[in-house]
Design an enzyme around this catalytic site. Structure first.
Site, mmCIF file in Angstrom:
data_model
loop_
_atom_site.group_PDB
_atom_site.id
_atom_site.type_symbol
_atom_site.label_atom_id
_atom_site.label_comp_id
_atom_site.label_asym_id
_atom_site.label_seq_id
_atom_site.Cartn_x
_atom_site.Cartn_y
_atom_site.Cartn_z
ATOM 1 N N GLY A 19 33.420 -29.865 44.493
ATOM 2 C CA GLY A 19 32.711 -29.795 43.205
ATOM 3 C C GLY A 19 32.452 -31.213 42.725
ATOM 4 N N VAL A 85 42.239 -23.307 50.812
ATOM 5 C CA VAL A 85 43.620 -23.774 50.756
ATOM 6 C C VAL A 85 44.442 -22.708 50.053
ATOM 7 C CG1 VAL A 85 45.158 -25.546 49.852
ATOM 8 C CG2 VAL A 85 42.919 -26.177 50.736
ATOM 9 N N GLU A 176 24.858 -20.511 25.655
ATOM 10 C CA GLU A 176 23.714 -20.688 26.552
ATOM 11 C C GLU A 176 23.269 -19.342 27.136
ATOM 12 O OE1 GLU A 176 24.703 -23.821 29.308
ATOM 13 O OE2 GLU A 176 24.557 -25.337 27.746
ATOM 14 N N ALA A 321 31.737 -31.780 33.505
ATOM 15 C CA ALA A 321 31.394 -32.504 34.724
ATOM 16 C C ALA A 321 31.632 -34.020 34.619
ATOM 17 C CB ALA A 321 29.950 -32.200 35.101
HETATM 18 C C1 LIG Z 1 28.494 -21.686 33.723
HETATM 19 C C2 LIG Z 1 29.022 -23.066 33.537
HETATM 20 C C3 LIG Z 1 28.291 -23.993 32.795
HETATM 21 C C4 LIG Z 1 28.772 -25.291 32.623
HETATM 22 N N1 LIG Z 1 28.021 -26.170 31.912
HETATM 23 C C5 LIG Z 1 28.409 -27.449 31.825
HETATM 24 C C6 LIG Z 1 27.582 -28.424 31.177
HETATM 25 O O1 LIG Z 1 26.507 -28.104 30.664
HETATM 26 N N2 LIG Z 1 28.014 -29.729 31.156
HETATM 27 C C7 LIG Z 1 29.201 -30.094 31.730
HETATM 28 O O2 LIG Z 1 29.526 -31.280 31.719
HETATM 29 N N3 LIG Z 1 30.011 -29.217 32.326
HETATM 30 C C8 LIG Z 1 29.654 -27.900 32.383
HETATM 31 N N4 LIG Z 1 30.462 -26.993 33.026
HETATM 32 C C9 LIG Z 1 31.789 -27.411 33.492
HETATM 33 C C10 LIG Z 1 31.716 -28.191 34.792
HETATM 34 O O3 LIG Z 1 30.905 -27.509 35.716
HETATM 35 C C11 LIG Z 1 33.125 -28.378 35.325
HETATM 36 O O4 LIG Z 1 33.889 -29.080 34.382
HETATM 37 C C12 LIG Z 1 33.121 -29.164 36.629
HETATM 38 O O5 LIG Z 1 32.451 -28.416 37.623
HETATM 39 C C13 LIG Z 1 34.542 -29.476 37.089
HETATM 40 O O6 LIG Z 1 34.483 -30.138 38.325
HETATM 41 P P1 LIG Z 1 35.659 -29.954 39.392
HETATM 42 O O7 LIG Z 1 35.348 -30.844 40.518
HETATM 43 O O8 LIG Z 1 36.964 -30.078 38.704
HETATM 44 O O9 LIG Z 1 35.556 -28.433 39.841
HETATM 45 P P2 LIG Z 1 34.347 -27.606 40.448
HETATM 46 O O10 LIG Z 1 33.061 -28.287 40.244
HETATM 47 O O11 LIG Z 1 34.524 -26.221 39.915
HETATM 48 O O12 LIG Z 1 34.646 -27.607 42.010
HETATM 49 C C14 LIG Z 1 35.774 -26.991 42.560
HETATM 50 C C15 LIG Z 1 35.519 -26.738 44.027
HETATM 51 O O13 LIG Z 1 36.738 -26.367 44.637
HETATM 52 C C16 LIG Z 1 36.526 -25.298 45.528
HETATM 53 N N5 LIG Z 1 37.790 -24.577 45.645
HETATM 54 C C17 LIG Z 1 38.489 -23.967 44.652
HETATM 55 N N6 LIG Z 1 39.639 -23.462 45.112
HETATM 56 C C18 LIG Z 1 39.680 -23.766 46.431
HETATM 57 C C19 LIG Z 1 40.625 -23.510 47.462
HETATM 58 N N7 LIG Z 1 41.774 -22.872 47.229
HETATM 59 N N8 LIG Z 1 40.341 -23.949 48.705
HETATM 60 C C20 LIG Z 1 39.179 -24.608 48.976
HETATM 61 N N9 LIG Z 1 38.260 -24.887 48.032
HETATM 62 C C21 LIG Z 1 38.499 -24.471 46.777
HETATM 63 C C22 LIG Z 1 35.407 -24.506 44.887
HETATM 64 O O14 LIG Z 1 34.700 -23.733 45.856
HETATM 65 C C23 LIG Z 1 34.546 -25.604 44.281
HETATM 66 O O15 LIG Z 1 33.539 -26.039 45.155
HETATM 67 C C24 LIG Z 1 30.014 -25.662 33.204
HETATM 68 C C25 LIG Z 1 30.751 -24.744 33.948
HETATM 69 C C26 LIG Z 1 30.263 -23.460 34.117
HETATM 70 C C27 LIG Z 1 31.049 -22.467 34.945
#
Ligand SMILES: Cc1cc2nc3c(=O)[nH]c(=O)nc-3n(C[C@H](O)[C@H](O)[C@H](O)COP(=O)(O)OP(=O)(O)OC[C@H]3O[C@@H](n4cnc5c(N)ncnc54)[C@H](O)[C@@H]3O)c2cc1C
Length: 424
Positions: A19, A85, A176, A321
């Site tokens: 992500g 994982v 939204e 994000a």
């Molecule tokens: C509908 C929606 C709208 C949003 N709108 C906004 C916005 O407008 N602005 C903003 O800043 N933020 C927004 N967010 C929040 C933002 O998307 C998250 O804060 C951000 O994606 C977090 O990044 P991350 O890398 O922590 O996790 P993520 O981007 O969620 O990535 C996690 C990754 O880990 C993988 N994963 C999870 N568990 C496992 C496992 N056990 N084994 C292998 N892989 C795994 C998943 O497949 C995923 O690809 C929104 C979220 C959602 C759901």
């Protein structure tokens, strides 16, 4: 599963999750003297902030998802592996995968968040939430099939229930979604359906707290509520959902009959955090040290939505994000420092603003000292989101599709859906 190359003496860094956090960490480690394995259970990076546009048929899945392999094609020291994982052994420095296991010298846990139904897991199939492309397509399917059924329905009360959508949770995602649903129901129904009276389409946004967008400063929550009301959303604050059934939402003794119910009320960290054997907060997140390491484990770090990090104002950083991206960059540096035996550096979040859209041309935004709403906020939102999409092709296509949808009010082919009976 063993290390990627047995003869490679470089330290092995494993990143869990492609992500925002994991991908930016992997990019920052590209070309550095480490071998990196990026593990994800999906083979694509998903731009979650535009998921609700896929759910409401404004964009296609491929517009917001890019294969991790292609993003990292020019990083020969990074290997992308598809796998889930299941657990982390912090002491033994090993991860158990759905198939096999993998060892590491340094770990970056960036597995993101899932949804929390606050102990009502039985509501999940009735009120799906929006987290993945599959969720977005399922929501799109339910909404469109409800309208198709309504077109055939002769009974007025049944038709009204089919045309009612309830969104539970008044945070940015709920706001939204409700805004986009109101737009679809008013515009698409009015133009494309013959028997449905658009005035009968009802979108209800339920929020347990006293206001929507509670995390935004005044006057933005009130502006957002007013903008939603203007486009036909019934905003009900201070309302607690007590039951969800296949055709209704209950607020104590009050029933709202609705075919489409969507959940945008609670998030919790990815379940894999529960296998770490370290204390977690109430949302299942790992409270990390200032350098983002997991307490007691200098070689293991947690970033993005899986970690709990207190900002300089003493409040936890939001699950957005930019936090994950900035942490991804800093964690890459800290991994290298740790492997070289140097002191790591503390993470400091640079808040460049937050925003949420409300339908076609309205939004609220906080950018530095400025608070924007209406069209200027929406233009700022559009610019930031399109510029943040991965890949020029996506940016160009999305901008073009948006411009076309804006001038023509059309969602065109994206309104196609699958089998005509909804799965409940
Ligand atoms: C509908 C929606 C709208 C949003 N709108 C906004 C916005 O407008 N602005 C903003 O800043 N933020 C927004 N967010 C929040 C933002 O998307 C998250 O804060 C951000 O994606 C977090 O990044 P991350 O890398 O922590 O996790 P993520 O981007 O969620 O990535 C996690 C990754 O880990 C993988 N994963 C999870 N568990 C496992 C496992 N056990 N084994 C292998 N892989 C795994 C998943 O497949 C995923 O690809 C929104 C979220 C959602 C759901």
């Amino acid at each position: 599963m063993g290390p990627v190359s047995r003869h490679d003496e470089r330290p092995h860094v494993v990143i869990v999750g492609g992500g925002f956090g994991g991908l930016y960490a992997a990019r920052a480690l590209a070309g550095r003297p480490v071998r990196v394995t990026l593990l994800d259970r999906r083979n694509h990076h998903l731009f979650q902030p535009l998921l609700y546009q896929v759910a409401t048929a404004a964009l296609n899945p491929s517009d917001i998802a890019t294969p991790l392999r292609s993003i990292l094609r020019r990083a020969p020291n990074v290997t992308v592996l598809l796998g889930e994982v299941e657990s982390v052994d912090l002491t033994g420095r090993r991860l158990a995968l759905d198939e096999g296991e993998i060892g590491y010298d340094a770990l970056v846990l960036a597995a993101g968040a899932g949804n929390s139904y606050f102990g009502h897991d039985d509501w999940e199939p009735l009120a799906p939430s929006l987290k993945s492309l599959e969720d977005a397509l399922e929501i799109r399917r339910r909404v469109l099939l409800a309208y198709e059924d309504a077109e055939r329905e002769r009974d007025g009360a049944e038709q009204r229930a089919l045309l009612t959508s309830v969104v539970i949770g008044g945070g940015p995602t709920g706001v939204e979604l409700a805004g986009a649903l109101a737009e679809i129901s008013r515009e698409t129904i009015a133009r494309d359906f013959r028997r449905i009276d658009p005035a009968k389409a009802r979108i209800v946004l339920l929020e347990a707290g006293p206001r929507v967008l509670a995390g935004f400063p005044d006057p933005l929550p009130a502006r957002a509520a007013a903008a939603l009301t203007r486009i036909g959303v019934e905003v009900r604050t201070g309302t607690l959902v007590t039951r969800v059934t296949p055709d209704a939402v209950w607020l104590g003794g009050e029933q709202i009959r609705a075919r489409t119910v969507l959940w945008a009320a609670g998030v919790s960290a990815a379940p894999v955090t529960r296998t770490l054997g370290v204390p977690l907060d109430r949302a299942g997140r790992v409270p990390v040290e200032r350098d983002l390491s997991i307490p007691g484990h200098h070689e293991a770090f947690a970033i993005g939505d899986v970690c709990a990090f207190t900002g300089e104002d003493g409040r936890p950083l939001p699950g957005v994000a930019p936090v994950a991206i900035q942490q991804g960059r800093v964690v890459a540096d800290n991994v290298l420092r740790h492997l070289r035996g140097e002191p790591t550096r503390a993470f400091r979040y640079r808040d460049r603003g937050t925003m949420a859209t409300i339908g076609r041309a309205a939004a609220v935004a906080v950018v530095g000292p400025f608070r924007l709403w209406g069209l200027p906020a929406w233009l700022a939102w559009l610019f930031v989101h399109i510029m943040s999409l991965i890949g020029f092709r996506n940016r160009f296509l999305v901008l073009f599709q948006w411009a076309w949808a804006y001038v023509s009010w059309q969602r065109g082919a994206r309104l196609i859906t699958g089998p005509w009976r909804p799965k409940r």
